[in-house]
Design an enzyme around this catalytic site. Structure first.
Site, PDB file in Angstrom:
ATOM      1  N   SER A 167      17.529 -46.614  36.127  1.00 49.66           N
ATOM      2  CA  SER A 167      16.616 -46.035  37.209  1.00 49.66           C
ATOM      3  C   SER A 167      17.201 -45.133  38.322  1.00 49.66           C
ATOM      4  CB  SER A 167      15.749 -47.312  37.874  1.00 49.66           C
ATOM      5  OG  SER A 167      14.997 -46.619  39.113  1.00 49.66           O
ATOM      6  N   ASP A 314       9.248 -39.570  31.765  1.00 49.28           N
ATOM      7  CA  ASP A 314       7.993 -39.135  32.348  1.00 49.28           C
ATOM      8  C   ASP A 314       7.306 -38.420  31.113  1.00 49.28           C
ATOM      9  OD1 ASP A 314       8.252 -40.476  34.400  1.00 49.28           O
ATOM     10  OD2 ASP A 314       9.112 -38.714  35.611  1.00 49.28           O
TER      11      ASP A 314
HETATM   12  C1  S3P Z   1      11.892 -40.645  39.423  1.00 48.10           C
HETATM   13  C2  S3P Z   1      12.511 -41.467  38.530  1.00 48.10           C
HETATM   14  C3  S3P Z   1      11.952 -42.202  37.346  1.00 48.10           C
HETATM   15  C4  S3P Z   1      10.765 -41.175  37.030  1.00 48.10           C
HETATM   16  C5  S3P Z   1       9.804 -41.054  38.274  1.00 48.10           C
HETATM   17  C6  S3P Z   1      10.608 -40.162  39.084  1.00 48.10           C
HETATM   18  C7  S3P Z   1      12.790 -39.756  40.604  1.00 48.10           C
HETATM   19  O1  S3P Z   1      11.515 -43.472  37.659  1.00 48.10           O
HETATM   20  O2  S3P Z   1      10.009 -42.026  36.138  1.00 48.10           O
HETATM   21  O3  S3P Z   1       8.856 -40.287  37.640  1.00 48.10           O
HETATM   22  O4  S3P Z   1      12.101 -38.948  41.168  1.00 48.10           O
HETATM   23  O5  S3P Z   1      14.008 -40.682  40.653  1.00 48.10           O
HETATM   24  P1  S3P Z   1      12.553 -44.582  37.593  1.00 48.10           P
HETATM   25  O6  S3P Z   1      13.695 -44.669  38.495  1.00 48.10           O
HETATM   26  O7  S3P Z   1      11.893 -46.080  37.826  1.00 48.10           O
HETATM   27  O8  S3P Z   1      13.179 -44.636  36.044  1.00 48.10           O
END
Ligand code: S3P
Length: 428
Positions: A167, A314
């Site tokens: 993440s 995404d």
């Molecule tokens: C994001 C990380 C992702 C992505 C989200 C935006 C970011 O989420 O799905 O739309 O800007 O760091 P996760 O960290 O939960 O994977």
């Protein structure tokens, strides 16, 4: 809830779409600009609801954020001199604003109350609160999700932490807290996730070291103000990229799109499915930028596994749509994170595309998609965004392949990341 008539089956989509600024990068520009003491400038920021949420939150902490033409000007006292907000911080629908801000605000000497909308209240925050608590963050009552009340805190310790889920939001929160800690922080990520925070921090005067999968965050850093230009959002361009590949006789140009390799998994996976997607790189420093050309392509099935997921996370709803048009059975696994996005995207994608005649089986951690299927409805049909911007926009692209009359319910959700989406669709 807003209902929107979707265009229905099309051929010959041609034109150029200039997509708006990147959401992830816009959030980070506002947050790093707020952490730095002094005046920072952001060009081509995304004007959308999630980014408005970030602006609102940091204004409540005493940062001045103003729009001057195409430039956003941030004047901040710096993170060590934020002021106590008089009201609850409302994070709306924005998981990125909340999770990254938990890191930014982990060492504030005053109490902070945090809330958000019904979707954000359902989303897991333990993944970021737990490691931050190891660093010294304290909450007033035990919390693994919203509402969250942070207790006043004056110290943070560096930790060594291996992320249990890939993440970028959790990684970024730990980086932003680590900069304020008394010792070095080391973060190991199992699979590389988007690295916008790391790249942008160097513009703000802080360099992180990377050794394989491990990042080292230096202790007790100050950020220096910077000027940042936000590239066009690959995740928004992805709707037109997919439309160009799937709709017969199409040719769509997408100029100056962010091409950070931690984000462009959709291009790699469509290429594995047999597509050719030419990209003309314009710049490779900081955030790479390129011009993308999407043309109609024949696709075949592939297997997508856990290692592929972060770079396409995404765009997964669009990848599933593409797989409905690919020859053979596409299997996607290791994508259980989709269940904790703005909505459960495994259920939402399966339910809504199957309404249009797709043959998708939901798996606990992904999808099994039989293709190619001719999408069609025999009577006027309503599909639902589930309050999720990316589901709403994917369904609008699906309508371009579908025989019959379709209405989208909950169309207002697109304003979260791409308020001009339906105008750009009409223009094509
Ligand atoms: C994001 C990380 C992702 C992505 C989200 C935006 C970011 O989420 O799905 O739309 O800007 O760091 P996760 O960290 O939960 O994977």
């Amino acid at each position: 809830m807003t209902q929107q008539q979707l265009p229905g089956k099309r051929t010959h989509l041609t034109g150029t779409v200039h997509v708006p600024g990147d959401k992830s990068i816009s959030h980070r520009a506002l947050m790093l600009g707020s952490m730095a003491q002094g005046t920072s400038h952001v060009e081509h920021i995304l004007e959308a609801e999630d980014v408005q949420t970030t602006m609102r939150v940091y204004r409540q902490l005493g940062v001045t954020i103003e729009t001057q033409g195409a430039t956003t000007v941030i004047q901040s006292p710096g993170f060590a001199r934020f002021s106590a907000p008089s009201q609850t911080l409302d994070f709306g629908n924005s998981g990125t604003t909340l999770r990254l801000s938990l890191g930014v605000l982990a060492k504030q000497p005053f109490e902070l109350d945090m809330s958000g909308d019904a979707s954000l209240q359902q989303r897991p925050m333990g993944r970021v609160l737990n490691p931050l608590k190891q660093m010294g963050l304290r909450t007033v009552t035990p919390a693994t999700g919203l509402p969250i009340q942070l207790a006043p805190n004056r110290t943070l310790n560096g930790i060594q932490y291996t992320l249990p889920v890939a993440s970028a939001q959790v990684k970024s929160a730990l980086i932003l807290a680590g900069l304020q800690a008394s010792q070095t922080t080391r973060i190991t990520e199992p699979i590389a996730t988007r690295d916008h925070t790391e790249r942008m921090l160097s513009a703000f005067g802080v360099t992180l070291a990377r050794d394989g999968k491990t990042l080292t965050v230096p202790a007790e850093q100050k950020l220096t103000p910077a000027t940042v230009t936000v590239p066009s959002d690959f995740s928004s361009a992805a709707f037109w990229l997919t439309a160009g590949v799937l709709v017969p006789e199409s040719r769509i140009k997408l100029p100056a799109v962010g091409m950070n390799p931690t984000r462009t998994g959709l291009i790699q996976l469509l290429t594995r499915m047999g597509a050719q997607i030419p990209v003309q790189m314009q710049s490779t420093t900081g955030e790479p930028i390129g011009d993308v050309l999407a043309q109609t392509q024949q696709l075949h099935c592939i297997k997508v596994t856990e290692v592929d997921i972060p770079a396409v996370i995404d765009e997964m709803p669009l990848l599933v749509l593409a797989a409905t048009q690919a020859k053979g059975v596409t299997e996607i696994t290791g994508a259980e994170e989709l269940r904790v996005k703005e909505t459960d995207r495994i259920d939402a994608v399966t339910t809504e595309l199957n309404r249009l005649g797709a043959q998708i089986t939901a798996l606990p951690d992904g999808f099994r998609i039989v293709g190619p299927t001719a999408l069609h409805v025999t009577e006027p049909t309503t599909v639902h965004s589930h309050g999720d911007h990316r589901i709403g926009m994917m369904l609008a692209i699906a309508s371009l392949l579908t025989e019959g009359t379709i209405t989208l319910e909950g169309a207002e959700a697109v304003a979260i990341s791409y308020p001009t989406f339906f105008n750009d669709l009409a223009q094509l």
